[in-house]
Design a protein around this motif. Structure first.
Motif, PDB file in Angstrom:
ATOM      1  N   LEU A 174      41.650  40.084  43.787  1.00  0.00           N
ATOM      2  CA  LEU A 174      42.684  39.213  43.215  1.00  0.00           C
ATOM      3  C   LEU A 174      42.104  38.524  41.976  1.00  0.00           C
ATOM      4  O   LEU A 174      41.868  37.318  41.965  1.00  0.00           O
TER       5      LEU A 174
ATOM      6  N   ASN B 153      43.403  37.951  38.865  1.00  0.00           N
ATOM      7  CA  ASN B 153      44.260  37.281  37.888  1.00  0.00           C
ATOM      8  C   ASN B 153      45.255  36.329  38.547  1.00  0.00           C
ATOM      9  O   ASN B 153      45.667  36.552  39.695  1.00  0.00           O
TER      10      ASN B 153
ATOM     11  N   ASP C 128      48.077  37.371  41.226  1.00  0.00           N
ATOM     12  CA  ASP C 128      47.684  38.487  42.095  1.00  0.00           C
ATOM     13  C   ASP C 128      47.775  38.031  43.544  1.00  0.00           C
ATOM     14  O   ASP C 128      47.297  36.947  43.905  1.00  0.00           O
TER      15      ASP C 128
ATOM     16  N   ASN D 148      51.457  41.480  41.801  1.00  0.00           N
ATOM     17  CA  ASN D 148      51.306  40.320  40.938  1.00  0.00           C
ATOM     18  C   ASN D 148      52.684  39.724  40.706  1.00  0.00           C
ATOM     19  O   ASN D 148      53.638  40.451  40.438  1.00  0.00           O
TER      20      ASN D 148
END
Length: 384
Positions: free
Chosen positions: A65, A67, A70, A111
């Protein structure tokens, strides 16, 4: 020849009674766990309530994860949970159930800029607060500020995402401090995940966990893959600790990815060829070598099935190597073959323990972690 101890459980004993009798002997007299603890739906319900709803579970690697927005989803003892990276870059976990008509919100991985309910479009920010709820202005009891998603405890530990429903559970950094003392020089937090998959196998979750915990089966079950890299005489299985068990193997030169990369200047001597197998209770199973890692996270799906999160990757030195793509491909191909072998082994064990004429046999000294695992399960149960 020493005869095994007679069955100490009275007629009508429950699976928990049988398990407590099983672990109430010295390890030198230990036998495999009673069949009932694998096949009983009632015992699985105890496990879900007193183990999976109480202890820390792993959702995978934190670098899965990277970003803001995410996310991944998981189920903890029947509770749908979202794990995500918020706008400030922090890991969060929260209920995956809308506060309106209780639809689940997100599925799988992905995301999002916000969390939108697929039923009535109630919309939540990445911190779980409610951003908007269409056509609710006429309901006098509705308060947007009091209608956020319940938060779930979540932390990062050595690169792993750890989640629990239990507000009183000791932090992993405290419970698992001995893990870092054992393998801190490997800097597991810096290993790079290359793949993450999920599958479902036809066995009890504990059968698969126990299969990981002992390397006694490697020369036979894995004869076509990693069996040739190990020597039963070079396996060490110390007594486990309350929150995890472990063993380690001094590998030969048969597989370069098992060994420290030539540019690794931290590991010395036998550390450069030592593979650690660490089982964090209840269901995070880690193989950590100087060159690569792989892991399983287990979720029971009835007594006879287990849902498996499977991932792995390479140490930073192999990632930085000009042949990194080749190393990743070789690792994935190897571990896929290893999984095929393990699937056959653990599904055969479950079929066998469901048979009428089968009974638990005595444990080898190389199966010390299995005995410690049984003691953990018994210790988590009520009525001590």
């Amino acid at each position: 020849m020493t005869r095994h101890s007679p069955d100490l459980t009275p007629p009508g004993a429950t699976p928990l009674d049988e398990l407590r009798a099983n672990v109430g002997v010295p390890f030198a007299q230990a036998r495999a766990m009673p069949k009932s603890v694998y096949t009983s739906a009632e015992f699985l319900e105890l496990e879900m309530r007193h183990i999976f709803a109480q202890d820390w579970l792993c959702a995978g690697r934190a670098d899965a994860l990277p970003n803001p927005g995410d996310y991944l989803t998981m189920d903890i003892s029947g509770e749908p949970v979202i794990v995500l990276r918020d706008r400030e870059g922090a890991l969060r976990a929260m209920s995956n159930v809308c506060r309106h008509r209780m639809s689940t919100l997100l599925e799988g991985r992905g995301n999002v800029r916000s969390i939108v309910c697929p039923y009535h479009a109630w919309t939540y920010n990445l911190d779980g607060s409610l951003r908007g709820a269409p056509a609710m202005a006429l309901n006098e009891s509705f308060c947007k500020e009091q209608t956020g998603l319940p938060q779930v405890r979540c932390t990062e530990w050595l690169g792993w995402i750890m989640v629990t429903l239990n507000p009183g559970a000791a932090p992993p950094q405290e419970k698992l401090a001995e893990v870092e003392a054992l393998v801190g020089k490997f800097h597991m937090e810096n290993y790079v995940e290359a793949f993450r998959e999920q599958f479902r196998w036809g066995t009890n979750w504990k059968v698969l966990a126990e299969n990981f915990m002992e390397s006694y089966h490697l020369p036979v079950c894995h004869a076509a893959t990693i069996g040739g890299t190990v020597d039963l005489l070079k396996m060490t299985c110390p007594e486990g600790l309350p929150a995890f068990n472990y063993h380690y193997i001094i590998k030969n030169d048969a597989l370069d990815l098992t060994l420290a990369h030539p540019t690794n200047t931290v590991l010395e001597g036998e550390e450069r060829r030592t593979t650690w197998l660490i089982s964090v209770y209840p269901s995070l199973l880690i193989t950590l070598s100087p060159g690569y890692f792989w892991y399983l996270c287990l979720t029971p799906d009835g007594p006879g099935h287990v849902n498996v999160l499977f991932g792995g990757g390479l140490a930073p030195e192999f990632v930085a190597d000009p042949k990194a793509a080749e190393h990743f491909a070789r690792l994935k191909a190897l571990l896929d073959d290893v999984n095929v072998e393990d699937k056959g082994c653990v599904e055969r064990v479950y079929r066998g323990l469901c048979a009428g004429m089968s009974e638990p046999g005595p444990l080898s000294h190389l199966e010390r972690p299995n005995f410690d695992f049984a003691r953990y399960i018994a210790g988590m149960m009520p009525g001590q």
